[in-house]
Structure formats: structure tokens, C-alpha cells
Design a protein around this motif. Sequence first.
Motif, short mmCIF file in Angstrom:
data_model
loop_
_atom_site.label_atom_id
_atom_site.label_comp_id
_atom_site.label_asym_id
_atom_site.label_seq_id
_atom_site.Cartn_x
_atom_site.Cartn_y
_atom_site.Cartn_z
N PRO A 199 0.84 -1.20 0.00
CA PRO A 199 0.00 0.00 0.00
C PRO A 199 0.87 1.25 0.00
O PRO A 199 2.05 1.21 0.38
CB PRO A 199 -0.82 -0.12 1.27
N ILE A 224 4.59 0.53 4.25
CA ILE A 224 3.74 1.42 3.47
C ILE A 224 4.63 2.36 2.66
O ILE A 224 5.39 3.15 3.24
CB ILE A 224 2.81 2.24 4.38
N VAL A 268 -4.69 4.89 -3.38
CA VAL A 268 -3.63 5.24 -2.44
C VAL A 268 -4.24 6.09 -1.34
O VAL A 268 -5.37 6.56 -1.44
CB VAL A 268 -2.47 5.99 -3.12
N ARG A 458 -3.21 0.46 6.81
CA ARG A 458 -3.14 -0.96 6.49
C ARG A 458 -4.52 -1.55 6.25
O ARG A 458 -4.75 -2.31 5.32
CB ARG A 458 -2.44 -1.71 7.62
N LEU A 461 -6.23 0.28 2.95
CA LEU A 461 -5.58 0.16 1.64
C LEU A 461 -5.19 -1.27 1.32
O LEU A 461 -4.46 -1.51 0.34
CB LEU A 461 -4.33 1.05 1.59
N SER A 462 -5.67 -2.22 2.11
CA SER A 462 -5.33 -3.61 1.83
C SER A 462 -5.96 -4.04 0.51
O SER A 462 -7.07 -3.63 0.16
CB SER A 462 -5.83 -4.51 2.96
#
Length: 463
Positions: A199, A224, A268, A458, A461-462
Amino acid sequence: MSRFCEAAANSKGMDVGSLSDRRAYLRAVGGLGLASLAGCVASDAAPSVAVPSSALTDEPVPVVVKDLDPGASVTLRATARSRSGRRWESRADFVADDGGVVDVSERAPLGGTYDCADATGPFWSMRPADAPDGPLPPGARFTPPEGAYDVALAAERGGETLASATMTRLLFDPDVESRPVGDGLAGRFFAPPGDDPVPAVVHLHGAAGRPHLATGRLLASRGIAALTLQYFGDPEPTPDTLTEVPVEYVERAVSWLLGRDRVVGSIVGLFGFSRGGSLALLAASRSDAVGAVVGWVPSGLVWEGLGRGRAPAGTSAWSVDGEPIPFLELADADPGPPPTPALPYYEPALVGATEAQLDAAAIAVEDADAPVYLVSATDDARWPSTAFCDRVVDRLDAANYAREYRHDRHSGAGHYLRLPYLPTPGVSRDRLHVYGGTPAANARASAAAWSETVAFFRRSLSA
């Protein structure tokens, strides 16, 4: 137990990386082994200080003094050098338990630079050694050396050192990839070690005009990827000042980030601090490619921009299609000689604005299609971030916003949030500006905001 003690206790389980991630990382930098004064484990063993040999700056670490006489008094002293070479120091006075042990995470000091059971107290409470008490020298702020710094810990009694140990606080994983952005953008790209898609977020700095490189590196250390974007200042093609900055510039950065092989998925995150938090909310309201937005001490209202010397610019901070976005003017204020708060420019303007003016300047956060996480500080001396964030939440409530949104208010904290567990004495003000908060409240807020932000990205944006 104080509020900071409660937060420190909760932070023992902070989700800044899986156990396997941490173990792999610590193996890479030499292992977690305990660095302590040599000695056996027999009952007559010499006292020792046990602490991990190294850890990332956002990890709470165990500090334990062992093999003392039961009920013995001991002072734990932690020292470090800032980038300038200045010596910083914390002190905590303890009484050993019946087993001759002082576990810093479980035992409250009787005196010193912090006042509750807190594994991180020796780190965040360090002060300049030449100013152990009272007001700090003007501009005193701990700026760590690039990459890492050592913290020496010593158990003392009556001026004698009984035991000592040294650990390294890593600002980031040394294997993080770092390179300039280019392609008409000013900034730097940081990617986690390895080749796997991850991500990614765009980080937006505040009114100081400098990208938060340390934040980008630490995000990458936690898996990240981060583009720390400079959206005004010296480098082309950004404006010289915080004046009519094009929101489209952030949209270009989002597109650039999505074009990287290391970035997973089609969305994003945006992560903004202060004025950058407002820009993040603006960009999120216009782009389907934004899958998560975080604002630390942001405003959901568009404000007048800042010219040279941060003087009111007479026009909006932001623009779209070359036109300034409607904004609220800063109040005509004279806060006095520095260091000064900026609240006198914002609070009267907010109270005196008409509903029509407030509606025109409000960011349409309800047009975003992304989870929103907001962080505010109730003693913010730059602008009323808690009131600003409450307005954002009210707007999302009224719109029955379908995505997750949350606002964490940090009581007693000031505007200057920073990476976890760096020394916070000195961040309440500098030579020019007052930011607010107390060392303990600022430490609590910084640690909690960082932990929740990493977990939020986390989760959101998984792939």
C-alpha cells in the motif's frame, strides 16, 4: 493513573507491525539480544540494565533493572545526543520490588522527568542536560541524528553507576529505498525493503513548507510506501508561498504513485499535517483514486494563504482550475513579540464568519469515497484543530457518509505532533511560534496518532 499512564500501558500492544515483521527486521539489524552489564543470574549477581540492543523509534521497548537489593533506591538515567551534539537526559527515581527488580513499564517513579509507570518515559521525557528543570532554553528541541541515535541508560545510587547499557533508536529501516520523484513533482519516494507490492500514501507537510522525510521513511519501514510531496517552497514547479496551491498538483502525485510497480491496487492514501491535512481533505473530495485520508490537526475549512514570513496573503491557500477556492480571511491580529500563538488569527475569524461564508469555505468532505481519520489537539495554539475536526464530523454525519470516519481528540496536547517517543520537552514552543501542549500530553498524542494511522492505512488500503 494519569491519562498518559493509561495510554502508555495501552501502547504496549500497539499495532505497528506483525511479530514476524519485527523479528525479521531485528534479525536484519543484529538481533534483539539484551544489552546489559555482564553478570550471572545467581542471587549475588551484579545489578544489570536489560534493554533491547536496537529498535525502531515507534516501538515501546522494555527497560528492566535487575539484581538490586529488595527495596533498594535507584535512579535510572537515560542520555542521548541530538544532531547538534547537545546532550539530552531523563531521570527517574525508583524503589526496587521484593525481587530486586525495577520494570520501568510497571513501576512508577518517585521523582524525575516523568511520573507514571511507562516503558517509554525514559525516552520521551529527556530534556537538555544543561536545563534539567524549569523553562527550556529558547529553541531547545531534540532533533535526532540522521538515521539513528544511541540512548545510554545507567542505574545509579549515590552518584555511583551500578549498571549500564546502550541501545540504538532507529529512525527507519536502513534497507528502505529512497529516491527523488521528478516527473514535474517535488518530493521523495520511500519504499519498504523487498520487491512485493505494498500500500502507498502521499504525505503532505504543513505551513513550514518542508516535506516530512522522517515520516516517509518510517512509513516505509512499516510496509507502506510513501511519497513525501513538497507543494510549495523553493523547488520548481511549486508556488513560492502557501498561496493558491493547485489541488491538481496532489492529484498528479496520486497518479504518479499509482504508476509505481511497488504500489498495490488502484487506490492510495493521503496523509496531511495541519495545512497539509486540509489539502488532503480537498484532494480526497475530488478523486476516486484516494482510498483513505488522514488529517493530523487539520481544518475542514479553506483559509487565507500565507505569503512571505507567513503573512496573510490576501487570497486563498488553494486553487482549482487556476481559480482561488473560496476562503475565510484571517483576523487582523497583533499577537505580540515572538514566540506567539496563531490562534488570534483564526478563532475570531471563525466566530465572526457568517453561515454563508462558512458554507462557501467548507471542504466538501462528503464527496470523498474513502475512510477518514482525523486527529486533533485540545491545547492546539496554532489553530483550533478540535473545533475544525468537529465541523468535519458534523458535515459527514449530516450527509450520512457511507464510509468509516473517526476523530480522535487528544486532551492537553498541542499542534506539534511528531514521531513516537522522541523527546517532547521543547515542542510546545520554539523561538518564533507557540504550539501548545505539555511534554506528557504531546508524547501521548504522537504515539497514539501514529499507531492508529499506520493501522488505519493498512486496513483501508489492503488489496
